[in-house]
Scaffold this motif. Structure first.
Motif, PDB file in Angstrom:
ATOM      1  N   ARG A   1      67.849  33.085  16.340  1.00 56.18           N
ATOM      2  CA  ARG A   1      67.194  31.814  16.088  1.00 56.18           C
ATOM      3  C   ARG A   1      67.856  30.639  16.802  1.00 56.18           C
ATOM      4  O   ARG A   1      67.180  29.741  17.289  1.00 56.18           O
ATOM      5  CB  ARG A   1      67.188  31.571  14.581  1.00 56.18           C
ATOM      6  CG  ARG A   1      66.085  30.647  14.171  1.00 56.18           C
ATOM      7  CD  ARG A   1      65.640  30.990  12.783  1.00 56.18           C
ATOM      8  NE  ARG A   1      64.683  30.012  12.323  1.00 56.18           N
ATOM      9  CZ  ARG A   1      64.058  30.121  11.166  1.00 56.18           C
ATOM     10  NH1 ARG A   1      64.285  31.148  10.392  1.00 56.18           N
ATOM     11  NH2 ARG A   1      63.188  29.206  10.799  1.00 56.18           N
ATOM     12  N   TRP A   2      69.204  30.668  16.871  1.00 53.98           N
ATOM     13  CA  TRP A   2      69.898  29.541  17.509  1.00 53.98           C
ATOM     14  C   TRP A   2      69.539  29.460  18.980  1.00 53.98           C
ATOM     15  O   TRP A   2      69.363  28.384  19.543  1.00 53.98           O
ATOM     16  CB  TRP A   2      71.411  29.644  17.307  1.00 53.98           C
ATOM     17  CG  TRP A   2      72.054  30.876  17.925  1.00 53.98           C
ATOM     18  CD1 TRP A   2      72.326  32.044  17.289  1.00 53.98           C
ATOM     19  CD2 TRP A   2      72.460  31.044  19.287  1.00 53.98           C
ATOM     20  NE1 TRP A   2      72.875  32.942  18.163  1.00 53.98           N
ATOM     21  CE2 TRP A   2      72.977  32.363  19.405  1.00 53.98           C
ATOM     22  CE3 TRP A   2      72.448  30.235  20.420  1.00 53.98           C
ATOM     23  CZ2 TRP A   2      73.468  32.865  20.599  1.00 53.98           C
ATOM     24  CZ3 TRP A   2      72.945  30.760  21.614  1.00 53.98           C
ATOM     25  CH2 TRP A   2      73.453  32.059  21.697  1.00 53.98           C
TER      26      TRP A   2
ATOM     27  N   SER B   1      66.120  27.867  19.265  1.00 54.76           N
ATOM     28  CA  SER B   1      66.172  26.413  19.076  1.00 54.76           C
ATOM     29  C   SER B   1      66.730  25.731  20.318  1.00 54.76           C
ATOM     30  O   SER B   1      66.211  24.716  20.777  1.00 54.76           O
ATOM     31  CB  SER B   1      67.052  26.066  17.871  1.00 54.76           C
ATOM     32  OG  SER B   1      66.610  26.788  16.753  1.00 54.76           O
TER      33      SER B   1
END
Lengths: 330, 295, 332
Positions: free
Chosen positions: B121-122, B125
């Protein structure tokens, strides 16, 4: 015959495909009397979806009508204009689809959708709302007044299908077409939806055309059954006729294959050898002949429907000769 | 959705030779056919430019501002250069920039988009932030800034185009990858123990290429105008190399002497952008009506 | 007794979203337990069926076993080696010996790859087999498909054929265990019989064990040696298939069997009302009590413990079916 709310007479429909003309329905005749429930059963590719599309007048653009009539209360739907047809759909004839999630508009509340479908009635807004609440209560949605303001995703799958049924009955149609309404549901919910359909159908007195590949559901719900194979109706009759005295080899094979009807546990299940014929080049003679265990020389000629009882008909040369099918003990 | 038992009589129709059928569908549409013809003409011009008897940069001062004729099909410019030959060579530059820049964008967008859509997820983002930051630059400002640093060149044009288009591809790829990630055939590959790059290359990417190619065909005209525009402004191809933008610029300066240089520069830009746009839109409508450019 | 696959108190948790506030961490919600402490053992060469309604967690359990979703608690041992839980050696040991057969026959096949490429993939990923082409031919023959199917794409297959290709892929590395997620969903009865016969035949010839996830109880009755009934992520009844079918103890099992029975005449109303409750709001006590027609006062407050009768069966119910003196607790 004259009392039939829906009658198909020799309906034949083909699809134009790049590989040639595909004969999806051939010479299909059926009758559904007022206030009765007719089940259409058959496996993938038997033409039951095409039949539904033809009745509701929504055949795909590559479909060609080769002949026959679809009579609703004696009037040929196929001869009607688009405008006239639209007036019948959703008024005299409503549909419950297989997938309740896609059948409902996800961005409108249930209440708005239930009020919107009553647009043809002259009733006041409050009256329409009252009817919506009444029908939600009828399909046993708890707290209908409050739930009218909710969106489809706030209901469970079983509830959504019950809402679809409520919407189908709300307009007091003469005919409800239920196209595999329980296929997407678990067995326990299927039972519930079928019991509900049966009960509401009895109250409303409308006729129901129930499409399913699940013989158990058909046996539970229907008065009459038609078994379809490769675009033809091979056998039809009352539920008892079909489930207790099947005469067409395909119907018999279908019943034999159903693991629910095999009493003793077995690790070798019966199957129907072979595959569906290519409907772009249907075989001469009986459509089931290539896979039929009971075929003989007569089967090279296409069999017509034979009457076996007051309502029981089968399209097989050997319908009268075949021994009764061993029945599972109830 | 699983495949419930409904009859697939109508569905049985599809499946055979999808590629040929696609071409036929494009040609059947008058707009698509027109687009295809225009695109083929532009490509042929680029390929056959060397067959012209004239030299695109040779100056013949005595033949300045010649009107179109048998020798100079489109006339000559203020330096007596054959305009038709320059237009042909300009097509070469336009296509070179369009194809190399979109190829780089496409490759970058695929890699970064799949990393964002499939990775942790990082990373998603972080990459989204980069995409959005890049997309928020106005193209002209970007071009000016870049050229100030590096000086005008073909490479600068390609760099501007890549920065302007890559985030769009990246976002589309990311969105599609996120959907495909949960497809059963991807789960099946993962259950087999296939490493992520292998799953992405063999199972995910082939399913992204189709919609992306449609996007690319719609981006090519944009790229052609960016190249022409930058060259017109003196930020791109340096004279005397022929580019449609420089031809147009020269013609614009001498429009009182002769209209032909301006026409010779403008017409191919219009033809090429219209041709690729028609083709791209037809492809999109035929194969994926839902795919619309975001933003 | 050392089982091929032994699962002990397995739990799988998912974050419960909770809208924007939840995502920003402003209002963290407790995670949802999709699988909430399941223990079961599967013997080599046998078939174990997991049944339950949608949302019972049976597919999640299957995916946890092959590592597609992370395990929150509990252990998984395969052939005595720990693959999840404390001291786990990782999935390496499992990858080649456990295959998964997915629910959607066409959707689980990569749409842009030929059958040959799909079937050769297991060999390439694991770097085994000198000649994948030959292995592909062997696999196609094993599932009864002609050799020229190798050149087809998934969309050129019928549902039954696609299902066979899926079986062939699962068989590729000669697994000891195949996890089959709803293998017969959406299949016509005639094709369903073919597939089940194929699976039984493969079990007899190759000694493959199957963990089958299904909601079709008729299929279970014919092919499974043991079965477990799942409700809200827990096994509520577990045991030998023949025993459970002849005398279900848990009221939920009883209701499921009644719903699946094919009536010749019309049956009465459904045995259980309502739907599976949400995992976010699990009922207190016995989680089945809101739908149960036999609930006692204690069912509302006290979660029933496990009643085990040898290895033959076990269940969690305060008021089990087929046991005299309703109301009296049947076991400890």
């Amino acid at each position: 015959m004259a009392a039939d709310i829906l009658a198909l007479r020799g309906l034949s429909v083909a699809f134009e495909t790049p590989g040639g003309r595909l004969h999806a329905l051939r010479d299909v005749s059926l009758g559904l009397a007022r206030g009765r429930v007719l089940g259409i059963a058959g496996e993938s590719g038997c033409g039951k979806s095409t039949l539904v599309s033809a009745v509701i007048g929504l055949l795909p653009s590559n479909a060609r009508l080769l002949g026959g009539e679809v009579l609703l209360d004696g009037r040929d739907l196929l001869a009607m204009g688009a405008e006239e047809m639209r007036a019948i759909r959703g008024q005299r004839m409503t549909v419950v689809f297989q997938d309740p999630m896609t059948a409902l508009n996800p961005v409108l509340t249930i209440g708005r959708q239930m009020v919107a479908i009553q647009y043809r009635s002259g009733a006041s807004g409050a009256e329409k709302r009252r009817r919506a609440v009444e029908y939600l209560a009828r399909v046993r949605i708890p707290d209908p007044e409050r739930r009218l303001g909710q969106y489809p995703h706030e209901f469970s799958g079983g509830m959504r299908q019950r809402i679809c049924i409520a919407m189908a009955l709300l307009l007091k149609p003469d005919l409800v077409i239920a196209d595999e309404p329980t296929t997407a549901l678990d067995a326990t919910l299927e039972l519930e939806v079928i019991a509900l359909l049966r009960e509401l159908q009895g109250e409303a007195g409308c006729a129901v055309l129930f499409i399913s590949h699940h013989l158990g559901a058909i046996a539970r719900l229907c008065d009459d059954v038609a078994i379809m194979y490769a675009g033809e109706v091979v056998e039809r009759g009352a539920v008892r006729d079909i489930f207790h005295d099947a005469r067409h080899p395909y119907t018999r094979a279908l019943l034999t294959c159903d693991p629910g009807r095999i009493r003793e546990a077995t690790r070798t299940l019966p199957t129907i050898p072979g595959a569906l014929p290519d409907l772009r080049r249907p075989p001469a003679g009986c459509i089931f002949r290539p896979r039929c265990a009971d075929r003989d020389d007569r089967c090279a000629v296409r069999p017509g429907e034979r009457a076996l009882g007051p309502t029981h008909r089968a399209a097989c040369h050997r319908a009268q000769e075949l021994a009764p099918l061993a029945r599972p003990v109830a | 959705m699983s495949a419930p038992a409904s009859d697939d009589a109508a569905a049985a129709a599809g499946g055979r030779a999808p590629r040929l059928a696609g071409l036929r569908a494009v040609v059947a549409d008058p707009m698509g056919a027109l687009g295809l013809v225009m695109v083929v003409v532009v490509i042929a011009a680029a390929l056959l430019a060397d067959l012209s008897p004239h030299n695109p940069v040779a100056m013949l001062p005595r033949e300045r501002f010649a009107d179109p004729g048998l020798v100079h099909w489109l006339g000559t410019d203020h330096l007596g250069r054959d305009l038709f030959t320059r237009v042909l060579h300009g097509a070469r530059i336009a296509l070179l920039v369009a194809l190399s820049a979109t190829a780089i964008s496409l490759a970058g967008g695929l890699v970064l988009g799949m990393a964002a859509g499939y990775g942790p997820r990082w990373l998603d983002s972080a990459l989204l932030l980069v995409f959005d930051a890049l997309r928020s630059f106005p193209t002209v400002m970007l071009a000016l800034a870049l050229v100030t640093l590096t000086g005008p060149s073909l490479k600068a044009v390609v760099a501007v185009v890549v920065i302007a288009t890559l985030p769009g591809y990246g976002r589309v790829v990311r969105a599609q990858t996120m959907v495909l990630r949960h497809a059963e055939f991807v789960l099946a590959a993962r259950a087999l123990g296939a490493p992520a790059p292998r799953v992405l290359a063999l199972d995910v990417m082939p399913n992204l290429i189709g919609p992306l190619l449609i996007l690319v065909s719609m981006d090519i005209p944009v790229v052609i105008t960016i190249e022409a525009g930058m060259s017109f402004l003196g930020l791109g191809v340096r004279p005397p190399t022929p580019s449609w933008g420089t031809i147009l610029n020269d013609g614009y300066a001498f429009i009182r002497e002769s209209p032909w240089p301006a026409i010779a520069g403008g017409l191919p830009i219009v033809a090429a952008t219209l041709g690729f746009t028609f083709l791209g839109e037809t492809l999109r409508d035929r194969f994926d009506p839902r795919l619309r450019r975001e933003g | 007794m050392s089982a091929l696959l032994a699962i002990e108190d397995l739990a799988v948790r998912f974050p419960s979203g909770g809208g924007l506030a939840g995502r920003l961490g402003l209002r963290p919600l407790p995670p949802i337990e999709a699988v909430a402490g399941v223990s079961l053992a599967l013997e080599a060469g046998t078939t174990y069926a997991l049944v339950g309604e949608s949302g019972s967690g049976k597919s999640t359990l299957a995916r946890a076993i092959v590592g597609l979703v992370p395990v929150a608690r509990g252990t998984i041992r395969f052939q005595g080696r720990s693959v999840a839980g404390p001291g786990a050696e990782g999935l390496g040991a499992l990858r080649r010996d456990v295959a998964i057969l997915f629910q959607d026959p066409v959707g689980s096949l990569s749409p842009r790859r030929t059958v040959r490429s799909i079937l050769a993939e297991p060999f390439r990923v694991h770097g085994v087999a000198a000649d994948p082409g030959r292995e592909v031919q062997r696999l196609l023959a094993e599932v009864g498909l002609a050799a020229d199917f190798a050149h087809r794409y998934p969309h050129q297959l019928s549902g039954g054929q696609a299902r066979r290709v899926g079986v062939a892929r699962a068989l590729a590395l000669r697994p000891k265990l195949v996890i089959a997620d709803e293998p017969t969903a959406g299949l016509d009865v005639s094709v369903q019989g073919e597939l089940l016969n194929l699976m039984n035949d493969l079990q007899a010839r190759l000694g493959i064990a199957f963990l089958m996830i299904t909601h079709n109880l008729h299929v279970v009755r014919h092919v499974a040696h043991r079965m477990g009934v799942m409700y809200l992520g827990r096994l509520v009844e577990e045991g030998a298939t023949a025993v459970i079918f002849s005398s279900p103890r848990h009221r939920y099992t009883e209701a499921l069997l009644a719903a699946g029975a094919e009536p010749d005449a019309r049956a009465g109303g459904p045995a259980i009302r309502g739907e599976v409750p949400s995992l976010i709001a699990r009922p207190p006590g016995c989680e089945f009590h809101p739908r149960c027609g036999f609930a006692l006062a204690r069912c509302r407050t006290e979660a029933p413990g496990l009643t085990a009768i040898g290895t033959l069966r076990s269940f969690r119910c305060h008021n089990p079916a087929g046991v005299a003196a309703p109301g009296a607790p049947a076991g400890a």
